[in-house]
Motif scaffolding. Sequence first.
Motif, PDB file in Angstrom:
ATOM      1  N   HIS A  56     -22.241  -7.963  57.903  1.00 46.53           N
ATOM      2  CA  HIS A  56     -21.010  -8.191  57.149  1.00 46.53           C
ATOM      3  C   HIS A  56     -20.012  -7.051  57.402  1.00 46.53           C
ATOM      4  N   ALA A  57     -20.499  -5.832  57.311  1.00 46.93           N
ATOM      5  CA  ALA A  57     -19.621  -4.671  57.498  1.00 46.93           C
ATOM      6  C   ALA A  57     -19.110  -4.577  58.932  1.00 46.93           C
ATOM      7  N   ILE A  58     -19.982  -4.799  59.897  1.00 51.93           N
ATOM      8  CA  ILE A  58     -19.576  -4.731  61.306  1.00 51.93           C
ATOM      9  C   ILE A  58     -18.544  -5.816  61.619  1.00 51.93           C
ATOM     10  N   SER A  59     -18.679  -6.984  60.975  1.00 53.71           N
ATOM     11  CA  SER A  59     -17.688  -8.042  61.170  1.00 53.71           C
ATOM     12  C   SER A  59     -16.303  -7.565  60.744  1.00 53.71           C
ATOM     13  N   HIS A  60     -16.215  -6.903  59.594  1.00 51.94           N
ATOM     14  CA  HIS A  60     -14.913  -6.393  59.143  1.00 51.94           C
ATOM     15  C   HIS A  60     -14.303  -5.450  60.181  1.00 51.94           C
ATOM     16  N   ILE A  61     -15.124  -4.609  60.775  1.00 46.26           N
ATOM     17  CA  ILE A  61     -14.616  -3.648  61.755  1.00 46.26           C
ATOM     18  C   ILE A  61     -14.135  -4.358  63.018  1.00 46.26           C
ATOM     19  N   LEU A  62     -14.950  -5.273  63.538  1.00 48.09           N
ATOM     20  CA  LEU A  62     -14.608  -5.909  64.814  1.00 48.09           C
ATOM     21  C   LEU A  62     -13.483  -6.932  64.678  1.00 48.09           C
ATOM     22  N   THR A  63     -13.434  -7.675  63.567  1.00 47.05           N
ATOM     23  CA  THR A  63     -12.300  -8.585  63.388  1.00 47.05           C
ATOM     24  C   THR A  63     -11.018  -7.787  63.135  1.00 47.05           C
ATOM     25  N   GLY A  64     -11.181  -6.609  62.517  1.00 45.29           N
ATOM     26  CA  GLY A  64     -10.024  -5.733  62.359  1.00 45.29           C
ATOM     27  C   GLY A  64      -9.476  -5.299  63.712  1.00 45.29           C
ATOM     28  N   ILE A  65     -10.363  -4.875  64.597  1.00 42.86           N
ATOM     29  CA  ILE A  65      -9.944  -4.457  65.938  1.00 42.86           C
ATOM     30  C   ILE A  65      -9.341  -5.630  66.693  1.00 42.86           C
ATOM     31  N   ALA A  66     -10.003  -6.805  66.622  1.00 37.71           N
ATOM     32  CA  ALA A  66      -9.541  -7.982  67.360  1.00 37.71           C
ATOM     33  C   ALA A  66      -8.149  -8.425  66.924  1.00 37.71           C
ATOM     34  N   SER A  67      -7.829  -8.238  65.630  1.00 35.17           N
ATOM     35  CA  SER A  67      -6.542  -8.694  65.096  1.00 35.17           C
ATOM     36  C   SER A  67      -5.539  -7.568  64.922  1.00 35.17           C
ATOM     37  N   ASN A  68      -5.860  -6.398  65.442  1.00 31.07           N
ATOM     38  CA  ASN A  68      -5.031  -5.208  65.226  1.00 31.07           C
ATOM     39  C   ASN A  68      -4.911  -4.914  63.733  1.00 31.07           C
ATOM     40  N   PHE A  69      -6.026  -5.146  63.019  1.00 34.31           N
ATOM     41  CA  PHE A  69      -6.153  -4.879  61.584  1.00 34.31           C
ATOM     42  C   PHE A  69      -5.152  -5.671  60.741  1.00 34.31           C
ATOM     43  N   ARG A  70      -4.883  -6.907  61.198  1.00 33.33           N
ATOM     44  CA  ARG A  70      -3.934  -7.749  60.477  1.00 33.33           C
ATOM     45  C   ARG A  70      -4.586  -9.019  59.931  1.00 33.33           C
ATOM     46  N   ILE A  71      -5.906  -9.107  59.993  1.00 34.37           N
ATOM     47  CA  ILE A  71      -6.573 -10.288  59.462  1.00 34.37           C
ATOM     48  C   ILE A  71      -6.471 -10.293  57.940  1.00 34.37           C
ATOM     49  N   PRO A  72      -6.022 -11.413  57.332  1.00 34.68           N
ATOM     50  CA  PRO A  72      -5.889 -11.454  55.862  1.00 34.68           C
ATOM     51  C   PRO A  72      -7.253 -11.532  55.192  1.00 34.68           C
ATOM     52  N   ARG A  73      -7.295 -11.182  53.918  1.00 35.30           N
ATOM     53  CA  ARG A  73      -8.564 -10.998  53.212  1.00 35.30           C
ATOM     54  C   ARG A  73      -9.436 -12.248  53.208  1.00 35.30           C
ATOM     55  N   GLY A  74      -8.851 -13.424  52.973  1.00 38.05           N
ATOM     56  CA  GLY A  74      -9.649 -14.638  52.889  1.00 38.05           C
ATOM     57  C   GLY A  74     -10.404 -14.931  54.170  1.00 38.05           C
ATOM     58  N   PHE A  75      -9.699 -14.910  55.293  1.00 40.23           N
ATOM     59  CA  PHE A  75     -10.359 -15.155  56.575  1.00 40.23           C
ATOM     60  C   PHE A  75     -11.325 -14.026  56.922  1.00 40.23           C
ATOM     61  N   ASP A  76     -10.961 -12.811  56.547  1.00 39.90           N
ATOM     62  CA  ASP A  76     -11.814 -11.656  56.819  1.00 39.90           C
ATOM     63  C   ASP A  76     -13.155 -11.783  56.100  1.00 39.90           C
ATOM     64  N   GLU A  77     -13.114 -12.109  54.808  1.00 35.73           N
ATOM     65  CA  GLU A  77     -14.353 -12.246  54.049  1.00 35.73           C
ATOM     66  C   GLU A  77     -15.111 -13.512  54.438  1.00 35.73           C
ATOM     67  N   GLY A  78     -14.377 -14.554  54.811  1.00 32.77           N
ATOM     68  CA  GLY A  78     -15.031 -15.784  55.225  1.00 32.77           C
ATOM     69  C   GLY A  78     -15.868 -15.609  56.474  1.00 32.77           C
ATOM     70  N   ILE A  79     -15.294 -14.971  57.498  1.00 31.70           N
ATOM     71  CA  ILE A  79     -16.039 -14.794  58.748  1.00 31.70           C
ATOM     72  C   ILE A  79     -17.130 -13.747  58.585  1.00 31.70           C
ATOM     73  N   ALA A  80     -16.907 -12.740  57.733  1.00 33.22           N
ATOM     74  CA  ALA A  80     -17.936 -11.716  57.512  1.00 33.22           C
ATOM     75  C   ALA A  80     -19.188 -12.322  56.878  1.00 33.22           C
ATOM     76  N   GLN A  81     -19.007 -13.309  55.995  1.00 32.68           N
ATOM     77  CA  GLN A  81     -20.163 -14.011  55.422  1.00 32.68           C
ATOM     78  C   GLN A  81     -20.770 -14.962  56.442  1.00 32.68           C
ATOM     79  N   TYR A  82     -19.918 -15.569  57.254  1.00 31.41           N
ATOM     80  CA  TYR A  82     -20.381 -16.572  58.221  1.00 31.41           C
ATOM     81  C   TYR A  82     -21.291 -15.963  59.278  1.00 31.41           C
TER      82      TYR A  82
END
Length: 283
Positions: free
Chosen positions: A74-100
Amino acid sequence: YEELSLLFRTTADRKIAVYVYADSSGYETAVAATGRNEIAGIFAHADPQNLDIAFPLSRFTASSQLEAENQLRHAISHILTGIASNFRIPRGFDEGIAQYVERPNTPKLARLAAIVQAANQRSELPSWSNLNREHPIDDDDLIAAQAYAVVAYLIQHHGLPEFQRFLVELRTAENWREALRNAYYPTDANSLEKMWRERVTRWVTSDWRWNLVAGFDLEPAKQLLARGSYRAAQDALQLSEQLFRALDDPRRRDEVEMLQAQCAIGIQAEELMSDTQQALERH
């Protein structure tokens, strides 16, 4: 990290630092300093821009192996999706993919489906706009459950490559709605939300069990194969085949094809044995 780097098509420019706190006060201070809100139940707290993760030793060691791994995924997902989106991923999608991307935990997924089902029956599902607020006005458990359901829908019905493209579009788009439109063109955010709502009933009754990331784990199929459950192993491998084709990973795809070939041989042998048995019974 290897799996999620492949999934999000991105890597960190240095190693992720993991800080383990023996005392709760140090952990709470570190979490507060990040300025990030995390959903209930997550204690491996990511600081994406600083590429680090903090967690309390007592809670981590008290967790099951599955829960401990999922906290880190879950934590690593937040880091990598942050990098992939230039840290612009909104909270809903961020938490959704981190759980997924967590290893599937059937009781937890069933609970998420039940929460979404209850809200849908009451006509109280939050809008995607509220879902993606930094501080949503709806119940946190509902926000977390719906975030998972939305990401699961997008990946199952619109494809993993499109979700990867969405992360890239977030880097330069004016907002997440524009990024969705660019990634899923010609479908826009409103249309996607409407289609998701139309399929919620089906998701909460059956589709909640489907998780593409589960295809990374080949062990269940290998165990079925070892027990001679060839058809069940073949069915289990279909998800892995779909995942590795979407990721264009020839090495993992070749491994799946090898296992599928073993399943085919086993199924053929079973059919021959069945034909022989029937011939003997007919003398």
